[in-house]
Design a protein around this motif. Structure first.
Motif, PDB file in Angstrom:
ATOM      1  N   ALA A  73      36.648  49.707  48.866  1.00 53.64           N
ATOM      2  CA  ALA A  73      36.956  48.812  50.114  1.00 53.64           C
ATOM      3  C   ALA A  73      37.723  48.804  51.314  1.00 53.64           C
ATOM      4  O   ALA A  73      39.003  48.756  50.905  1.00 53.64           O
ATOM      5  CB  ALA A  73      37.194  47.629  48.978  1.00 53.64           C
ATOM      6  N   VAL A  96      38.859  43.451  46.549  1.00 53.55           N
ATOM      7  CA  VAL A  96      38.025  42.932  47.806  1.00 53.55           C
ATOM      8  C   VAL A  96      39.298  42.819  49.155  1.00 53.55           C
ATOM      9  O   VAL A  96      38.346  42.975  50.467  1.00 53.55           O
ATOM     10  CB  VAL A  96      37.285  41.910  48.029  1.00 53.55           C
ATOM     11  CG1 VAL A  96      36.013  42.284  46.894  1.00 53.55           C
ATOM     12  CG2 VAL A  96      37.271  40.747  48.062  1.00 53.55           C
ATOM     13  N   LYS A 100      34.595  42.692  53.666  1.00 51.16           N
ATOM     14  CA  LYS A 100      32.627  42.168  53.369  1.00 51.16           C
ATOM     15  C   LYS A 100      32.184  43.168  53.381  1.00 51.16           C
ATOM     16  O   LYS A 100      30.933  42.602  52.345  1.00 51.16           O
ATOM     17  CB  LYS A 100      32.559  41.491  55.103  1.00 51.16           C
ATOM     18  CG  LYS A 100      33.544  40.744  56.172  1.00 51.16           C
ATOM     19  CD  LYS A 100      33.908  39.534  54.961  1.00 51.16           C
ATOM     20  CE  LYS A 100      34.594  38.592  55.513  1.00 51.16           C
ATOM     21  NZ  LYS A 100      35.759  36.879  54.880  1.00 51.16           N
ATOM     22  N   LEU A 117      30.392  40.644  50.826  1.00 56.87           N
ATOM     23  CA  LEU A 117      30.622  39.910  49.902  1.00 56.87           C
ATOM     24  C   LEU A 117      29.860  39.239  49.771  1.00 56.87           C
ATOM     25  O   LEU A 117      29.357  37.996  50.740  1.00 56.87           O
ATOM     26  CB  LEU A 117      32.132  39.984  50.593  1.00 56.87           C
ATOM     27  CG  LEU A 117      33.464  38.786  50.066  1.00 56.87           C
ATOM     28  CD1 LEU A 117      34.058  38.483  49.163  1.00 56.87           C
ATOM     29  CD2 LEU A 117      33.957  38.144  51.153  1.00 56.87           C
ATOM     30  N   SER A 120      35.502  35.286  48.095  1.00 55.17           N
ATOM     31  CA  SER A 120      36.548  35.818  47.321  1.00 55.17           C
ATOM     32  C   SER A 120      36.907  33.724  48.196  1.00 55.17           C
ATOM     33  O   SER A 120      37.501  33.272  48.268  1.00 55.17           O
ATOM     34  CB  SER A 120      36.723  36.334  48.327  1.00 55.17           C
ATOM     35  OG  SER A 120      38.163  36.676  47.795  1.00 55.17           O
ATOM     36  N   ALA A 127      36.390  37.319  42.576  1.00 48.99           N
ATOM     37  CA  ALA A 127      35.994  37.380  44.124  1.00 48.99           C
ATOM     38  C   ALA A 127      34.095  38.143  43.070  1.00 48.99           C
ATOM     39  O   ALA A 127      34.169  38.971  42.196  1.00 48.99           O
ATOM     40  CB  ALA A 127      36.295  38.597  45.135  1.00 48.99           C
ATOM     41  N   ILE A 129      31.006  40.332  44.599  1.00 45.26           N
ATOM     42  CA  ILE A 129      29.769  40.853  45.639  1.00 45.26           C
ATOM     43  C   ILE A 129      28.612  40.940  45.177  1.00 45.26           C
ATOM     44  O   ILE A 129      28.340  41.183  44.227  1.00 45.26           O
ATOM     45  CB  ILE A 129      30.347  42.551  45.652  1.00 45.26           C
ATOM     46  CG1 ILE A 129      30.414  43.141  44.896  1.00 45.26           C
ATOM     47  CG2 ILE A 129      32.152  41.753  46.213  1.00 45.26           C
ATOM     48  CD1 ILE A 129      30.657  44.782  45.203  1.00 45.26           C
TER      49      ILE A 129
END
Length: 356
Positions: A73, A96, A100, A117, A120, A127, A129
């Motif tokens: 990230a 994260v 994004k 993403l 979150s 979160a 993804i």
């Protein structure tokens, strides 16, 4: 021992506080003593259980490690766990951060894959993804429940500590039901997390978002925090790590995947933002109200900016952390009282807690 914990996903330290007691353990007897004395124990009998345990370790690693990914990230590295065959991956919110788009390296991909993403949820430091392209052979992990976690059971932590992908450490469940508070500095979420699983398996920077696995090959938690002790050079307090329980992971991830957000947090809230204030001796003296949510529980109870909350129900709240922990112990809709200071005068008001 007054210990402070750090986030395990990013390299910055997000401080949290935990009180620990050190206990000296008696020495262990020598399992080979009877054999040395000519007793009936044979070398084969001694090594057979060790071989069986090793086989179980290797089987669990073979089954679960392909479901644990490395996640980049921005400039930070962390870990994630494949949640389903649709390409959803669960990790920590502090992994994260504000990003994004992510690079994900799976067990079956030679090159990093792109993920976006979904949502979150910093309040629970979780979160989700989603991979833009799901590679062939992507293997979801199997998540267990809270009834599968027992103190003393052997567990394996899988992830990418310090960027070393597909690493495995071993330990036991040291305790359950811990409440820990993560600092908000240097990218931390500031979350107060309840029902955490404490483990002796090594949790290092980069392990966050990975998997804490039992010997049945089921994920029982997401490693999130490693402990530090200011009295130890370098700060690391080995053998004290914390994982978000799998039951909470399933609850949060299921809502995010189903509706794109968390719709039922189960976390009580007052509807205020607060900061810690100190007395003349520089000791924490309460949680000062910075803002009050219009129409929220605190507003309905008559609180306003500048008030200093000193107690929730029977629980003293000398700091923002203590207030967060007091709220974490209650449920939305619970009726209690809030005690606060306004211009040097004490007040107590009934309040019905809302939802975070």
């Amino acid at each position: 021992m007054d210990a402070s914990r750090i986030r395990a996903g990013r390299r910055g330290a997000a401080a949290v506080v935990l009180l620990c007691a050190a206990v000296l353990l008696p020495g262990c007897s020598d399992p080979l003593s009877s054999a040395r004395k000519g007793g009936p124990t044979s070398q084969a009998a001694l090594t057979l259980p060790e071989v069986d345990l090793q086989d179980r370790y290797q089987k669990v690693i073979k089954d679960v490690l392909p479901s644990v990914v490395q996640l980049r990230a921005g400039q930070s590295l962390g870990s994630g766990v494949v949640y389903d065959d649709g390409g959803h991956i669960v990790t920590n919110a502090h992994v994260v951060g504000a990003e994004k788009t992510f690079e994900v390296t799976t067990a079956s991909s030679e090159e990093p894959l792109t993920a976006k993403l979904v949502y979150s949820y910093p309040e629970q430091d979780l979160a989700v993804i989603k991979l833009e392209r799901v590679p062939q052979g992507l293997r979801p992990a199997v998540f267990g429940g809270s009834d599968e976690v027992e103190v003393g059971q052997i567990v394996l932590a899988m992830g990418s500590p310090l960027g070393l992908s597909s690493s495995v450490t071993q330990g036991i469940v040291s305790a359950t039901g811990r409440t820990v508070s993560e600092g908000g500095e240097e990218g931390g979420t500031g979350a107060t997390l309840t029902d955490m699983v404490q483990t002796s398996a090594a949790i290092n920077p980069g392990n966050s978002g990975g998997a804490l696995v039992n010997l049945d090959g089921r994920v029982i938690g997401i490693p999130t925090l490693g402990a530090t002790d200011p009295g130890i050079q370098g700060g690391a307090a080995p053998g004290i790590g914390f994982a978000i329980p799998a039951s909470m992971v399933r609850t949060v991830a299921g809502q995010i995947i189903g509706s794109g957000k968390v719709t039922d947090s189960g976390r009580a809230a007052l509807g205020v933002t607060v900061r810690t204030v100190v007395d003349d001796g520089l000791r924490p003296a309460g949680a000062a109200v910075v803002t009050v949510e219009a129409g929220g529980p605190a507003a309905k109870a008559g609180l306003r900016a500048g008030d200093v909350i000193t107690r929730l129900g029977d629980t003293p709240t000398g700091s923002t952390t203590e207030l967060a922990q007091a709220l974490a112990a209650k449920e939305p809709g619970a009726r209690t009282t809030v005690t606060y200071q306004r211009s040097g005068t004490g007040h107590t008001a009934p309040v019905t807690l809302g939802e975070q």
